[in-house]
Design a protein around this motif. Structure first.
Motif, mmCIF file in Angstrom:
data_model
loop_
_atom_site.group_PDB
_atom_site.id
_atom_site.type_symbol
_atom_site.label_atom_id
_atom_site.label_comp_id
_atom_site.label_asym_id
_atom_site.label_seq_id
_atom_site.Cartn_x
_atom_site.Cartn_y
_atom_site.Cartn_z
ATOM 1 N N LEU A 40 65.671 29.431 -27.846
ATOM 2 C CA LEU A 40 65.315 30.140 -29.073
ATOM 3 C C LEU A 40 65.537 31.640 -28.978
ATOM 4 O O LEU A 40 65.423 32.355 -29.981
ATOM 5 C CB LEU A 40 63.848 29.866 -29.426
ATOM 6 C CG LEU A 40 63.473 28.401 -29.690
ATOM 7 C CD1 LEU A 40 61.970 28.257 -29.828
ATOM 8 C CD2 LEU A 40 64.175 27.885 -30.935
ATOM 9 N N LYS A 41 65.786 32.101 -27.734
ATOM 10 C CA LYS A 41 65.947 33.545 -27.494
ATOM 11 C C LYS A 41 64.698 34.307 -27.943
ATOM 12 O O LYS A 41 64.782 35.354 -28.615
ATOM 13 C CB LYS A 41 67.195 34.082 -28.196
ATOM 14 C CG LYS A 41 68.501 33.504 -27.656
ATOM 15 C CD LYS A 41 69.702 34.085 -28.369
ATOM 16 C CE LYS A 41 71.016 33.632 -27.742
ATOM 17 N NZ LYS A 41 71.167 32.160 -27.687
ATOM 18 N N LEU A 42 63.556 33.741 -27.574
ATOM 19 C CA LEU A 42 62.264 34.366 -27.876
ATOM 20 C C LEU A 42 61.477 34.561 -26.588
ATOM 21 O O LEU A 42 61.666 33.832 -25.614
ATOM 22 C CB LEU A 42 61.444 33.469 -28.827
ATOM 23 C CG LEU A 42 61.973 33.279 -30.250
ATOM 24 C CD1 LEU A 42 61.108 32.248 -30.977
ATOM 25 C CD2 LEU A 42 61.974 34.597 -31.018
ATOM 26 N N HIS A 43 60.582 35.523 -26.592
ATOM 27 C CA HIS A 43 59.732 35.768 -25.425
ATOM 28 C C HIS A 43 58.815 34.566 -25.211
ATOM 29 O O HIS A 43 58.408 33.905 -26.172
ATOM 30 C CB HIS A 43 58.898 37.031 -25.633
ATOM 31 C CG HIS A 43 58.238 37.537 -24.390
ATOM 32 N ND1 HIS A 43 57.047 37.025 -23.913
ATOM 33 C CD2 HIS A 43 58.623 38.502 -23.507
ATOM 34 C CE1 HIS A 43 56.704 37.652 -22.805
ATOM 35 N NE2 HIS A 43 57.644 38.566 -22.522
ATOM 36 N N LYS A 44 58.489 34.297 -23.958
ATOM 37 C CA LYS A 44 57.643 33.138 -23.636
ATOM 38 C C LYS A 44 56.310 33.181 -24.376
ATOM 39 O O LYS A 44 55.792 32.135 -24.794
ATOM 40 C CB LYS A 44 57.394 33.062 -22.130
ATOM 41 C CG LYS A 44 58.576 32.575 -21.315
ATOM 42 C CD LYS A 44 58.196 32.432 -19.856
ATOM 43 C CE LYS A 44 59.370 31.937 -19.028
ATOM 44 N NZ LYS A 44 59.003 31.797 -17.600
ATOM 45 N N ASN A 45 55.734 34.369 -24.514
ATOM 46 C CA ASN A 45 54.447 34.478 -25.218
ATOM 47 C C ASN A 45 54.577 34.019 -26.667
ATOM 48 O O ASN A 45 53.686 33.345 -27.214
ATOM 49 C CB ASN A 45 53.935 35.919 -25.176
ATOM 50 C CG ASN A 45 53.398 36.299 -23.819
ATOM 51 O OD1 ASN A 45 53.103 35.430 -22.991
ATOM 52 N ND2 ASN A 45 53.270 37.596 -23.566
#
Length: 260
Positions: A40-45
């Motif tokens: 998703l190319k999103l931060h893990k948080n």
């Protein structure tokens, strides 16, 4: 231009949540936070917050052994609802068209959603005086033929939990709003196999409905005939409209795999 305008209303968080759900496809049945973050190319948080939200609503569940995530039961329920509704529409449309040819009144197929019915499809009469089509409209189940014929087969316990706890709204002088009176009325409907809306929702409008069942014998909807009360005389209801709507309900049910 229209698409560009609509894109301005997109909520990013909802879009990300849907992107996350769409990662589970083909043979991909489980994914971890790290893998989802990469995809998703999103931060893990951010991924974890999305997962926590979806898990709280049962769209996602966690495998306690692997600690990976997979689709939850709610996604299956939505898929099954879509399949059933599309199957119901596909099988009922020819029956509605035949029914209109036979009685020249407006016919509907409706399903139950919480305390209301939702009309999924309609075939109109060509008569000048007719009921306004209500596809997509949500109407109270307790004062409509399509609604009453579906809740009539609930058990006493189911009905007690189903009926609104607050006072039911009176739409016309004929609307039944007393809970005990309504329960007695519903028992009669269950025994006879059809329901009549005798100007209970709209003054001057009558409707007759019959249940639709699927292969599990469960009631999944109703077929109904609606029109001005001046044309829905007691004699016509008994001799023509009630037999027609019952037959149509049985025909659609048979198409969906129901056998008596």
């Amino acid at each position: 231009m229209a698409k560009k305008e609509k894109s301005e209303y997109i909520i990013q968080a909802v879009s990300h949540a849907l992107d996350l759900l769409e990662q589970f496809h083909d043979e991909v049945d489980e994914l971890g936070v790290t893998e989802l973050s990469k995809r998703l190319k999103l931060h893990k948080n951010n991924v974890f917050r999305l997962l926590a939200t979806l898990e709280s609503r049962n769209y996602i569940e966690q495998n306690r052994v692997t600690e990976n995530y997979r689709l939850g039961l709610k996604t299956l329920e939505l898929g099954q609802t879509f399949i059933k509704q599309m199957g119901l529409l596909r099988q009922s449309r020819p029956v509605l068209e035949t029914l209109v040819k036979e009685c020249n009144e407006t016919t509907y197929v409706a399903i139950l959603k919480e305390f209301h019915i939702v009309y999924l499809d309609v075939v109109e009469t060509d008569l000048t005086v007719r009921v306004v089509p209500r596809v997509g409209a949500r109407l109270p189940a307790y004062c409509t033929a399509a609604g009453k014929v579906q809740i009539a087969y609930m058990t006493d316990e189911e009905l007690e939990n189903y009926l609104p706890t607050k006072e039911m709204k009176r739409y016309t002088p004929k609307t039944v709003i007393d809970r005990e009176e309504l329960k007695k009325h519903l028992k009669v409907i269950a025994d006879q196999g059809y329901a009549i809306d005798d100007e209970e929702m709209d003054v001057g409008v009558k409707c007759v409905g019959a249940p639709i069942r699927d292969y599990t014998r469960r009631i999944i909807g109703a077929v109904s005939i609606s029109g001005p009360s001046m044309r829905f005389t007691d004699e016509r209801l008994e001799k023509e409209l009630i037999p027609l709507v019952i037959r149509s309900g049985e025909e659609i049910s048979h198409k969906l795999g129901y056998h008596k």
